[in-house]
Design a protein around this motif. Structure first.
Motif, PDB file in Angstrom:
ATOM      1  N   ASN A  62       0.807  -1.221   0.000  1.00 54.14           N
ATOM      2  CA  ASN A  62       0.000   0.000   0.000  1.00 54.14           C
ATOM      3  C   ASN A  62       0.842   1.273   0.000  1.00 54.14           C
ATOM      4  OD1 ASN A  62      -1.657  -2.212   0.909  1.00 54.14           O
ATOM      5  ND2 ASN A  62      -3.212  -0.692   1.315  1.00 54.14           N
ATOM      6  N   ASP A  63       2.124   1.162   0.240  1.00 57.94           N
ATOM      7  CA  ASP A  63       2.978   2.342   0.291  1.00 57.94           C
ATOM      8  C   ASP A  63       3.701   2.607  -1.024  1.00 57.94           C
ATOM      9  OD1 ASP A  63       4.069   4.559   1.601  1.00 57.94           O
ATOM     10  OD2 ASP A  63       5.844   3.449   2.204  1.00 57.94           O
ATOM     11  N   SER A  64       3.665   1.681  -1.953  1.00 52.88           N
ATOM     12  CA  SER A  64       4.451   1.846  -3.173  1.00 52.88           C
ATOM     13  C   SER A  64       3.618   2.227  -4.394  1.00 52.88           C
ATOM     14  CB  SER A  64       5.252   0.575  -3.455  1.00 52.88           C
ATOM     15  OG  SER A  64       4.397  -0.524  -3.660  1.00 52.88           O
ATOM     16  N   TRP A  65       2.361   2.490  -4.210  1.00 52.67           N
ATOM     17  CA  TRP A  65       1.518   2.893  -5.327  1.00 52.67           C
ATOM     18  C   TRP A  65       0.309   3.641  -4.817  1.00 52.67           C
ATOM     19  CZ3 TRP A  65      -0.767  -2.339  -7.462  1.00 52.67           C
ATOM     20  CH2 TRP A  65      -1.318  -3.064  -6.423  1.00 52.67           C
ATOM     21  N   ARG A  66      -0.410   4.260  -5.699  1.00 52.22           N
ATOM     22  CA  ARG A  66      -1.645   4.942  -5.362  1.00 52.22           C
ATOM     23  C   ARG A  66      -2.787   4.166  -5.996  1.00 52.22           C
ATOM     24  NH1 ARG A  66       0.553   6.727  -1.582  1.00 52.22           N
ATOM     25  NH2 ARG A  66       1.627   8.699  -1.534  1.00 52.22           N
ATOM     26  N   ILE A  67      -3.730   3.759  -5.172  1.00 51.31           N
ATOM     27  CA  ILE A  67      -4.891   3.023  -5.671  1.00 51.31           C
ATOM     28  C   ILE A  67      -6.121   3.868  -5.391  1.00 51.31           C
ATOM     29  CG2 ILE A  67      -6.203   0.876  -5.577  1.00 51.31           C
ATOM     30  CD1 ILE A  67      -3.718  -0.360  -4.224  1.00 51.31           C
ATOM     31  N   GLN A 111      -9.286   6.321  -1.806  1.00 59.53           N
ATOM     32  CA  GLN A 111      -7.918   5.798  -1.810  1.00 59.53           C
ATOM     33  C   GLN A 111      -7.767   4.554  -0.936  1.00 59.53           C
ATOM     34  OE1 GLN A 111      -5.696   9.137  -0.442  1.00 59.53           O
ATOM     35  NE2 GLN A 111      -6.103   8.756   1.697  1.00 59.53           N
ATOM     36  N   ASP A 129      -4.438   3.396  -0.482  1.00 60.82           N
ATOM     37  CA  ASP A 129      -3.004   3.365  -0.210  1.00 60.82           C
ATOM     38  C   ASP A 129      -2.709   3.782   1.227  1.00 60.82           C
ATOM     39  OD1 ASP A 129      -2.792   6.349  -0.233  1.00 60.82           O
ATOM     40  OD2 ASP A 129      -3.347   6.046  -2.323  1.00 60.82           O
ATOM     41  N   LYS A 130      -1.435   3.882   1.558  1.00 59.12           N
ATOM     42  CA  LYS A 130      -1.006   4.166   2.920  1.00 59.12           C
ATOM     43  C   LYS A 130      -1.336   5.587   3.373  1.00 59.12           C
ATOM     44  CE  LYS A 130       3.012   3.632   5.910  1.00 59.12           C
ATOM     45  NZ  LYS A 130       4.436   3.325   5.949  1.00 59.12           N
ATOM     46  N   TYR A 158      -6.180  -2.366   3.563  1.00 61.49           N
ATOM     47  CA  TYR A 158      -5.079  -3.289   3.290  1.00 61.49           C
ATOM     48  C   TYR A 158      -5.612  -4.660   2.885  1.00 61.49           C
ATOM     49  CZ  TYR A 158      -0.993  -0.483   4.507  1.00 61.49           C
ATOM     50  OH  TYR A 158       0.014   0.427   4.502  1.00 61.49           O
ATOM     51  N   VAL A 183      -6.561  -4.498  -0.762  1.00 62.61           N
ATOM     52  CA  VAL A 183      -5.364  -4.543  -1.610  1.00 62.61           C
ATOM     53  C   VAL A 183      -4.797  -5.966  -1.645  1.00 62.61           C
ATOM     54  CG1 VAL A 183      -2.999  -3.698  -1.870  1.00 62.61           C
ATOM     55  CG2 VAL A 183      -4.836  -2.103  -1.327  1.00 62.61           C
TER      56      VAL A 183
END
Length: 64
Positions: free
Chosen positions: A21-26, A35, A37-38, A54, A57
């Motif tokens: 969740n920290d390496s992309w934007r969903i 959103q 993501d983180k 989470y 994801v």
């Protein structure tokens, strides 16, 4: 993009993409307010809501 680098048992360099969740934007349907993501954690949302995101994801990435 984040990558992880390591050496396997055959002394070969191994590179892996990190999916979390920290390496992309969903943003489902392109909606930032949805959103997954983180950022929701950083913004102080309730931990139960962050955990739910989470889990969503996790289900998405099972299809990879």
């Amino acid at each position: 993009m984040k990558i992880e680098v390591g050496i396997n048992q055959n002394k070969e360099i191994v590179i892996a993409d990190v999916i979390d969740n920290d390496s992309w934007r969903i943003w489902p349907n392109g909606a930032p307010r949805k959103q997954l993501d983180k950022q929701s954690f950083r913004d102080g949302e309730k931990l139960t809501d962050v955990q739910r995101k989470y889990a969503i994801v996790t289900e998405y990435t099972k299809k990879f």
